[in-house]
Design a protein around this motif. Structure first.
Motif, PDB file in Angstrom:
ATOM      1  N   GLN A 128      23.439  51.519  22.891  1.00  0.00           N
ATOM      2  CA  GLN A 128      22.183  52.037  22.357  1.00  0.00           C
ATOM      3  C   GLN A 128      22.384  53.038  21.242  1.00  0.00           C
ATOM      4  OE1 GLN A 128      23.541  52.863  25.197  1.00  0.00           O
ATOM      5  NE2 GLN A 128      23.202  54.996  25.726  1.00  0.00           N
ATOM      6  N   GLU A 135      17.913  61.164  27.954  1.00  0.00           N
ATOM      7  CA  GLU A 135      18.301  59.798  28.305  1.00  0.00           C
ATOM      8  C   GLU A 135      17.116  58.922  28.676  1.00  0.00           C
ATOM      9  OE1 GLU A 135      21.247  59.883  31.340  1.00  0.00           O
ATOM     10  OE2 GLU A 135      22.785  60.830  30.066  1.00  0.00           O
ATOM     11  N   HIS A 136      16.006  59.527  29.137  1.00  0.00           N
ATOM     12  CA  HIS A 136      14.918  58.712  29.686  1.00  0.00           C
ATOM     13  C   HIS A 136      13.853  58.322  28.676  1.00  0.00           C
ATOM     14  CE1 HIS A 136      13.637  62.908  30.153  1.00  0.00           C
ATOM     15  NE2 HIS A 136      12.399  62.475  30.077  1.00  0.00           N
ATOM     16  N   TYR A 137      13.890  58.853  27.443  1.00  0.00           N
ATOM     17  CA  TYR A 137      12.962  58.333  26.431  1.00  0.00           C
ATOM     18  C   TYR A 137      13.650  58.264  25.077  1.00  0.00           C
ATOM     19  CZ  TYR A 137      11.739  63.125  24.749  1.00  0.00           C
ATOM     20  OH  TYR A 137      11.752  64.394  24.235  1.00  0.00           O
ATOM     21  N   ALA A 138      13.109  57.399  24.205  1.00  0.00           N
ATOM     22  CA  ALA A 138      13.725  57.187  22.894  1.00  0.00           C
ATOM     23  C   ALA A 138      12.661  56.747  21.897  1.00  0.00           C
ATOM     24  CB  ALA A 138      14.815  56.122  22.977  1.00  0.00           C
ATOM     25  N   LEU A 177      18.085  49.903  24.564  1.00  0.00           N
ATOM     26  CA  LEU A 177      17.607  51.190  25.071  1.00  0.00           C
ATOM     27  C   LEU A 177      17.223  51.078  26.551  1.00  0.00           C
ATOM     28  CD1 LEU A 177      15.381  52.303  22.055  1.00  0.00           C
ATOM     29  CD2 LEU A 177      17.566  53.308  22.731  1.00  0.00           C
ATOM     30  N   VAL A 182      16.587  53.952  29.412  1.00  0.00           N
ATOM     31  CA  VAL A 182      15.381  54.536  28.821  1.00  0.00           C
ATOM     32  C   VAL A 182      14.152  54.028  29.562  1.00  0.00           C
ATOM     33  CG1 VAL A 182      13.902  54.457  26.774  1.00  0.00           C
ATOM     34  CG2 VAL A 182      16.331  54.966  26.537  1.00  0.00           C
TER      35      VAL A 182
END
Length: 438
Positions: A128, A135-138, A177, A182
Motif C-alpha cells: 500500500q 493504519e485504519h484510514y487512508a 489499502l 484500512v
C-alpha cells in the motif's frame, strides 16, 4: 553523512498534498533511503508546501526557514513551489524548488544532492506504499487539477486542468489499502464530481471486467470492498444525485463535503461558481428525502469583493434553510494571481472577519441542534485515538481532522482502529458523547 542516506520530510497543506507526500516517501523507501524522524538525523529535508491562501504561504515559508536553520539542506515542493520567486526571495539557499504532484522532479533533485544507495527493491515497501495517515484510514486521490476558474482560487494555475486517474489503477490502489487493514477510504481530488469528464468516461478494466471511468461506477466498486467510503470536495452537480441512493443502501457513507462558498447569486457569479442557492436548497431537500441520515459539510467565504450586507444576510438565510451539519468559514484575503483581486468594492478585512465570526456563531446553533437530534441513537464509530480520558472516534457523520468527534469516556479495552457500536448520550457544540452498546 550517515551510512544509509536519510531524508527528513515536512508535509503541509490539504489531504491532496498528503497523498503527494506519501508517493514521494514510497519512492524514497523503495530506493533504499531511510526516512528521518528529526532534522538532526537527516542528510537533507524535503518540505511539501501549501500556497492556497496568505496564511498558508507564511506557514510554508516559516517551515522552510526552520528546516534550513535546523538542517541546512532543503528541497521545496508543493503548491507554493509554483511561485518559486516567493520561495527563493525568502530563502535563496534552498537546493531546489518544484511544484505540486512532482514526484519525478523531487526524486531527480534528491538523486542530485543525495545519491540513492541502490537500485529499487520493491520488497522494501509495503504493497500500500508509505502513508502519513493512521493504519485504519487512508486518502484515495482520484484526479489532479480542476477545470473551474473560480475567481478567488489559483489552484488550476498550480495543479493544471482536470486529469482523472485510470479507474482500474484507482481501484487496485483501493484494494491494496483494504488488504493492508484500512477500514475507511476517503476519496479526494480538486473536483470529485467531475471524475472522468476529461476522459469522456472511457471504459477501463478492473479485475478483468469493463468499468466506466465515472464517479458513480467508481463508488459502486469501492462500496463493494466492505469498508467505509467517504466523499470529499463534491460539487453539487445533478450527477451527484445518483450517489445518494448508494448512501441510503449503505454502500457509501451518508456524508458529503460540498464547498458551496456562498449563497448570494450575485456573489456566486462574481466568484464564477456553478449553481445558485435556490437550486442547492432544493437539491439538499431531495438528498435528505432519499437518505435522511446524510451529513452535509461545507465551507464559505465572507467579505468577498462586492459583498454587501444584503448578500451576507442572504448567506445567513441560506444556512437557516439548509440546516447543514458542519460548516467552516474563511474571511476573504487576496491571493496573488487570483482574478478576484481586480474586482471592485473590496470589503475591509475587519468587516470580512466580523462577518466570518457572525456566520460561525449563527451556524453554531444549527450544528448543535443537528447533534442534539442524534442523542439516543445507536451508530458505529471508528476509533482514532485512546488516552486516559477516553476513546475518540468518528461516526459516518464525521471526517478526520475537520469535523468533531464521538467521545467514549469508558475506554477500557478499546483500541485505535477498532469499529465500535455506541449509543449517543450527549453533545456539546462540536462533539458527541457516547457509551458502548453491549
Amino acid at each position: 553523512m550517515s551510512q544509509t542516506p536519510s531524508v527528513g520530510f515536512v508535509s503541509l497543506g490539504c489531504p491532496k498534498a498528503t497523498v503527494d507526500s506519501e508517493r514521494i516517501l514510497t519512492r524514497l523507501r523503495a530506493e533504499g533511503y531511510a526516512i528521518s524522524a528529526d532534522y538532526e538525523g537527516a542528510d537533507l529535508v524535503v518540505v511539501n508546501t501549501c500556497g492556497f491562501i496568505d496564511a498558508a504561504v507564511e506557514e510554508s515559508l516559516d517551515a522552510i526557514g526552520e528546516a534550513l536553520a535546523e538542517n541546512g539542506r532543503v528541497i521545496v515542493t508543493g503548491c507554493l513551489g509554483v511561485r518559486d520567486d516567493v520561495v527563493l526571495g525568502a530563502h535563496p539557499q534552498v537546493l531546489d524548488v518544484t511544484g505540486p504532484h512532482a514526484t519525478e522532479q523531487v526524486m531527480q533533485s534528491i538523486h542530485r544532492h543525495l545519491p540513492k544507495p541502490h537500485d529499487p527493491f520493491v520488497d522494501l515497501v509495503p504493497p500500500q506504499g508509505i502513508r502519513l495517515t493512521p493504519e485504519h484510514y487512508a486518502y484515495l486521490k482520484i484526479s489532479e487539477g480542476c477545470n473551474h476558474r473560480c475567481s478567488f482560487c489559483i489552484i488550476p494555475s498550480m495543479r493544471g486542468d482536470l486529469v482523472s486517474r485510470p479507474i482500474g489503477e484507482v481501484l487496485r490502489e483501493a484494494e491494496k489499502l483494504v488488504e493492508a487493514g484500512v477500514r475507511e477510504v476517503l476519496v479526494i481530488s480538486q473536483d470529485t464530481s467531475a471524475y472522468g469528464v476529461d476522459l469522456k468516461y472511457r471504459t477501463g478494466f478492473w479485475g478483468g471486467r469493463p468499468i466506466k471511468t465515472r464517479l458513480h461506477e467508481l463508488c459502486e466498486a469501492l462500496g463493494s470492498m466492505g469498508v467505509w467510503v467517504r466523499l470529499h470536495y463534491v460539487y453539487p452537480y445533478p450527477s451527484v444525485d445518483a450517489l445518494i441512493p448508494l448512501m441510503a443502501e449503505g454502500k457509501l457513507l451518508p456524508y458529503l463535503d460540498v464547498p458551496f462558498q456562498h449563497a448570494s447569486p450575485r456573489i456566486l457569479k462574481a466568484m464564477k461558481r456553478p449553481a445558485s442557492s435556490e437550486n442547492v436548497l432544493e437539491r439538499i431537500r431531495r438528498w435528505r428525502q432519499i437518505c435522511p441520515e446524510i451529513a452535509i459539510r461545507s465551507t464559505f467565504i465572507t467579505g468577498f469583493p462586492g459583498e454587501t450586507d444584503e448578500d451576507f444576510e442572504a448567506l445567513l438565510s441560506f444556512l437557516e434553510q439548509a440546516r447543514l451539519d458542519r460548516v467552516g468559514a474563511f474571511a476573504y484575503s487576496p491571493v496573488e494571481g487570483a482574478s478576484a483581486n481586480q474586482l471592485p468594492d473590496p470589503v475591509p478585512a475587519e468587516l470580512a472577519e466580523e462577518r466570518r465570526q457572525r456566520l460561525l456563531e449563527f451556524q453554531e446553533d444549527i450544528s448543535t441542534q443537528r447533534l442534539e437530534a442524534r442523542i439516543g441513537r445507536r451508530c458505529m464509530v471508528v476509533i482514532d485515538e485512546v488516552d486516559e480520558d477516553g476513546a475518540y472516534g468518528r461516526s459516518a457523520g464525521e471526517a478526520p481532522e475537520i469535523d468533531g468527534m464521538v467521545i467514549v469516556p469508558d475506554a477500557a479495552g478499546i483500541e485505535v482502529g477498532q469499529m465500535l457500536e455506541v449509543r449517543i448520550t450527549d453533545c456539546d457544540v462540536h462533539d458527541l458523547y457516547a457509551e458502548r452498546v453491549g
